[in-house]
Design an enzyme around this catalytic site. Structure first.
Site, PDB file in Angstrom:
ATOM      1  N   HIS A  90       4.485  -1.216  11.763  1.00  0.00           N
ATOM      2  CA  HIS A  90       3.591  -0.088  11.475  1.00  0.00           C
ATOM      3  C   HIS A  90       4.370   1.052  10.817  1.00  0.00           C
ATOM      4  CE1 HIS A  90       0.232   2.785  12.711  1.00  0.00           C
ATOM      5  NE2 HIS A  90       1.213   3.612  12.392  1.00  0.00           N
ATOM      6  N   GLU A  91       5.512   1.404  11.409  1.00  0.00           N
ATOM      7  CA  GLU A  91       6.296   2.523  10.874  1.00  0.00           C
ATOM      8  C   GLU A  91       6.988   2.160   9.561  1.00  0.00           C
ATOM      9  OE1 GLU A  91       5.559   5.287  12.003  1.00  0.00           O
ATOM     10  OE2 GLU A  91       4.689   4.639  13.903  1.00  0.00           O
ATOM     11  N   HIS A 105       4.733   2.585   6.622  1.00  0.00           N
ATOM     12  CA  HIS A 105       4.627   3.961   6.112  1.00  0.00           C
ATOM     13  C   HIS A 105       5.706   4.226   5.062  1.00  0.00           C
ATOM     14  CE1 HIS A 105       1.435   5.478   8.638  1.00  0.00           C
ATOM     15  NE2 HIS A 105       2.059   5.116   9.747  1.00  0.00           N
TER      16      HIS A 105
END
Length: 171
Positions: free
Chosen positions: A75-76, A79
């Protein structure tokens, strides 16, 4: 509980694996980000785009290693990859969602479902009509006499509920 160094290394390794997947998918190379374990509160992880940095919550990591490796780390990383490919875009917009789905094969969820009680305890307060949960920050403000909170329903002040936990009051 704080994770041991091997768990930190597993997160580092997973970050690298995710970047390799993104490189294969996009044909672009990505520098390894700075990885820190200093995220606090209820947030599992965060991506600092301009700094090319990832921060993870060590308290949540210690109790949720599997979820971190499977979902939080990708998820990170997504980004950072979205930022590298598209510049500043909506944090969980279509570019990020596409990376989550097409690169990592994950559902693009914006929020984790981890138990955050150890990382961010809540304190029980009551008014005349209901029970309220206050964060540690708000609880400490009340204890120091800096703030007073009242119920938006009955307009009565909130008062701490003291409970006995192993012989000590929970306030």
């Amino acid at each position: 509980m704080k994770p041991d160094d091997s768990l930190f290394q597993q997160v580092q390794t997973r970050v690298t694996e995710c970047l390799v997947l993104a490189e294969r998918h996009t044909g672009r190379q990505f520098d390894p980000p700075l990885v820190r374990f200093n995220q606090r509160g209820r947030i599992a992880g965060s991506a600092w785009l301009e700094r090319w940095e990832l921060r993870f919550n060590p308290v949540l990591l210690a109790d949720n290693a599997e979820a971190f490796l499977a979902e939080i780390v990708p998820h990170e990383v997504a980004h950072l990859v979205a930022f590298a490919l598209h510049g500043k875009v909506k944090p969980h917009g279509r570019e990020w969602q596409s990376i989550m789905t097409n690169v990592f094969g994950l559902e693009p969820r914006t929020r984790h479902k981890l138990n955050t009680e150890k990382a961010s305890p809540v304190f029980t307060y009551q008014c005349s009509c209901r029970i309220h949960k206050l964060s540690l920050r708000r609880h400490n403000s009340v204890r120091r006499g800096q703030k007073r909170y009242q119920c938006i329903h009955c307009n009565q002040p909130l008062a701490p509920v003291t409970s006995k936990v192993k012989g000590k009051s929970h306030d």
